[in-house]
Design an enzyme around this catalytic site. Structure first.
Site, PDB file in Angstrom:
ATOM      1  N   TRP A  81      -4.145   5.012  18.359  1.00  0.00           N
ATOM      2  CA  TRP A  81      -4.520   3.825  17.583  1.00  0.00           C
ATOM      3  C   TRP A  81      -5.601   3.028  18.276  1.00  0.00           C
ATOM      4  O   TRP A  81      -6.525   2.526  17.620  1.00  0.00           O
ATOM      5  CB  TRP A  81      -3.293   2.977  17.272  1.00  0.00           C
ATOM      6  CG  TRP A  81      -2.373   3.662  16.292  1.00  0.00           C
ATOM      7  CD1 TRP A  81      -1.093   4.058  16.524  1.00  0.00           C
ATOM      8  CD2 TRP A  81      -2.682   4.059  14.942  1.00  0.00           C
ATOM      9  NE1 TRP A  81      -0.588   4.675  15.397  1.00  0.00           N
ATOM     10  CE2 TRP A  81      -1.528   4.694  14.418  1.00  0.00           C
ATOM     11  CE3 TRP A  81      -3.818   3.945  14.134  1.00  0.00           C
ATOM     12  CZ2 TRP A  81      -1.484   5.204  13.113  1.00  0.00           C
ATOM     13  CZ3 TRP A  81      -3.773   4.457  12.838  1.00  0.00           C
ATOM     14  CH2 TRP A  81      -2.617   5.077  12.346  1.00  0.00           C
ATOM     15  N   ASP A  91      -3.253  -5.164  18.887  1.00  0.00           N
ATOM     16  CA  ASP A  91      -2.632  -4.462  17.764  1.00  0.00           C
ATOM     17  C   ASP A  91      -1.163  -4.262  18.138  1.00  0.00           C
ATOM     18  O   ASP A  91      -0.835  -3.449  18.991  1.00  0.00           O
ATOM     19  CB  ASP A  91      -3.336  -3.116  17.550  1.00  0.00           C
ATOM     20  CG  ASP A  91      -2.651  -2.271  16.479  1.00  0.00           C
ATOM     21  OD1 ASP A  91      -1.668  -2.730  15.868  1.00  0.00           O
ATOM     22  OD2 ASP A  91      -3.115  -1.130  16.264  1.00  0.00           O
ATOM     23  N   LYS A 100       6.259  -0.880  10.110  1.00  0.00           N
ATOM     24  CA  LYS A 100       6.953  -0.235  11.218  1.00  0.00           C
ATOM     25  C   LYS A 100       8.229  -1.016  11.546  1.00  0.00           C
ATOM     26  O   LYS A 100       9.309  -0.475  11.592  1.00  0.00           O
ATOM     27  CB  LYS A 100       6.065  -0.163  12.470  1.00  0.00           C
ATOM     28  CG  LYS A 100       4.651   0.346  12.231  1.00  0.00           C
ATOM     29  CD  LYS A 100       4.608   1.799  11.785  1.00  0.00           C
ATOM     30  CE  LYS A 100       3.246   2.251  11.284  1.00  0.00           C
ATOM     31  NZ  LYS A 100       2.181   2.261  12.254  1.00  0.00           N
TER      32      LYS A 100
HETATM   33  C1  LIG Z   1       0.744   2.485  12.021  1.00  0.00           C
HETATM   34  C2  LIG Z   1      -0.202   1.868  12.971  1.00  0.00           C
HETATM   35  C3  LIG Z   1      -1.519   1.538  12.597  1.00  0.00           C
HETATM   36  C4  LIG Z   1      -2.062   1.836  11.224  1.00  0.00           C
HETATM   37  O1  LIG Z   1      -1.469   1.044  10.259  1.00  0.00           O
HETATM   38  P1  LIG Z   1      -1.915   1.103   8.725  1.00  0.00           P
HETATM   39  O2  LIG Z   1      -1.188  -0.047   8.129  1.00  0.00           O
HETATM   40  O3  LIG Z   1      -1.484   2.433   8.190  1.00  0.00           O
HETATM   41  O4  LIG Z   1      -3.385   0.950   8.684  1.00  0.00           O
HETATM   42  C5  LIG Z   1      -2.335   0.944  13.545  1.00  0.00           C
HETATM   43  N1  LIG Z   1      -1.891   0.681  14.778  1.00  0.00           N
HETATM   44  C6  LIG Z   1      -0.637   0.991  15.176  1.00  0.00           C
HETATM   45  C7  LIG Z   1      -0.207   0.674  16.568  1.00  0.00           C
HETATM   46  C8  LIG Z   1       0.244   1.593  14.286  1.00  0.00           C
HETATM   47  O5  LIG Z   1       1.491   1.902  14.674  1.00  0.00           O
END
Ligand SMILES: *Cc1c(COP(=O)(O)O)cnc(C)c1O
Length: 367
Positions: free
Chosen positions: A107, A177, A201
């Site tokens: 990511w 993030d 998540k």
């Molecule tokens: C799942 C995830 C993403 C992507 O998320 P989307 O909502 O599908 O764009 C980005 N960063 C992390 C750490 C993730 O777990």
């Protein structure tokens, strides 16, 4: 009609398991919100009923995260992935410096790629060499001359590496993030220039992304940015410049309420999460090498436990047999292989106990 007893222990990395009381409340209110006579899916996003849902969601988020006067909380769309672009569009474009990225997994790498489309970027550290199995130590992080910000991924969902304490540098806004460990433990929001997370998540369902942005950074966003890509728009319009994803906001609100009222706050959820993770890692560590954790012990994630078995055949059998016993979605991401057990907030301890028992039994019969 499906019943609670039909539910498996769902180890999906995302979209992922939701707290049962949240699902039950949503089910209960789906035909009619109390006093409204219609579902949240059917009412105006400008209605009094939705005003209340949005206000509650935002205020619960603020109280869980300890957000004070210095930060704004906004709800966005486009997933965490759109933040990979919005962050540099708002905070790098027009800045004379460089966007710094610590790349600890898939990511972080995606975020860096998008920043490079907008302006100058700099890799402050990249763990690719070791297959992203660990975090850097402080001395390994090298910032550029004039950092516009430093971006980190608090938990790399695919590799299963997680920061315990994020690196901070004076006068360099830290942008995080936190998609896959959002609301999993207390955070000190004063450390962050911005923290963002998609909901699906650990905090709800796909469609809504939370961003906590430090006020002084908002002035970096330039006039010519499209308004729907400018954080200021969402601050000024109270996260409602257009139709927000009403159901996702509602579920996010229910999850916040569940953490606050049922669990008792982030300290409590963190303790639960630590217990669950230590059980799974305990089985890995006492397996005499039958299970091999992907991440090095100091960098282990308490959300996504990644590990390998002695062969790919055994891994396939593990996933298949586990599913037959009601333990679903244990297959690792294709880029890492092996097994990934995502044990987010909503995974009950009984689910983790069932997994640990299954792992021990599987080792006994195949080890
Ligand atoms: C799942 C995830 C993403 C992507 O998320 P989307 O909502 O599908 O764009 C980005 N960063 C992390 C750490 C993730 O777990």
């Amino acid at each position: 009609m499906a019943r609670v007893a039909d539910r498996v222990f769902n180890f999906s990395a995302g979209p992922a398991v939701l707290p049962l009381p949240v699902l039950e409340k949503a089910q209960d209110e789906l035909l009619s919100l109390p006093g409204v006579g219609a579902s949240v899916l059917e009412i105006s996003h400008r209605s009094k009923a939705f005003d209340k849902i949005l206000e509650n969601t935002l205020s619960n988020l603020k109280s869980l995260l300890g957000v004070g006067e210095d930060h704004e909380v906004v709800l966005l769309q486009g997933g965490a992935s759109l933040q990979f672009s919005m962050v540099p569009m708002n905070f790098l474009a027009g800045h004379s410096g460089e966007a710094n990225y610590i790349v600890t997994g898939t990511w972080g790498k995606s975020g860096l790629k998008e920043a490079s489309r907008i302006g100058n970027s700099h890799v402050a550290w990249d763990g690719a060499e070791n297959g992203y199995d660990r975090l850097p130590v402080a001395e390994e992080i090298t910032l550029s001359k004039n950092p516009a910000y430093l971006h980190v991924t608090s938990n790399e969902t695919i590799q299963g590496v997680q920061w315990q304490a994020l690196p901070t540098f004076q006068n360099v806004p830290l942008i995080c993030d936190a998609s896959s460990d959002f609301l999993s433990r207390p955070v000190d929001i004063s450390n962050y220039g911005m923290l963002y997370a998609c909901a699906q998540k650990n905090a709800g369902i796909a469609g809504v992304t939370v961003a906590v942005v430090r006020r002084d950074l908002l002035s970096r966003s330039q006039e010519e940015l499209p308004s729907m890509l400018n954080y200021q728009t969402f601050v000024e319009k109270g996260s409602r410049p257009n139709t927000p994803p009403v159901f996702a906001v509602y579920i996010l609100g229910l999850v916040c309420e569940w953490i606050l009222k049922d669990v008792g706050g982030l300290e409590h959820i963190a303790a639960r999460n630590a217990t669950k993770a230590s059980k799974v890692y305990g089985v890995i560590d006492s397996s005499e090498g039958f299970f091999r954790g992907h991440s090095s012990p100091a960098s282990r994630s308490i959300m996504n436990v990644t590990f390998r078995l002695p062969s790919e055949e055994l891994e396939a059998a593990f996933v298949k047999n586990a599913a037959a016993e009601g333990l679903s979605d244990l297959k690792g991401h294709r880029s890492v292989g092996g097994i990934r057990a995502s044990i987010y907030n909503a995974m009950p301890e009984e689910g983790v106990d069932a997994l640990c028992q299954f792992m021990s039994d599987f080792k006994s019969s195949h080890g």
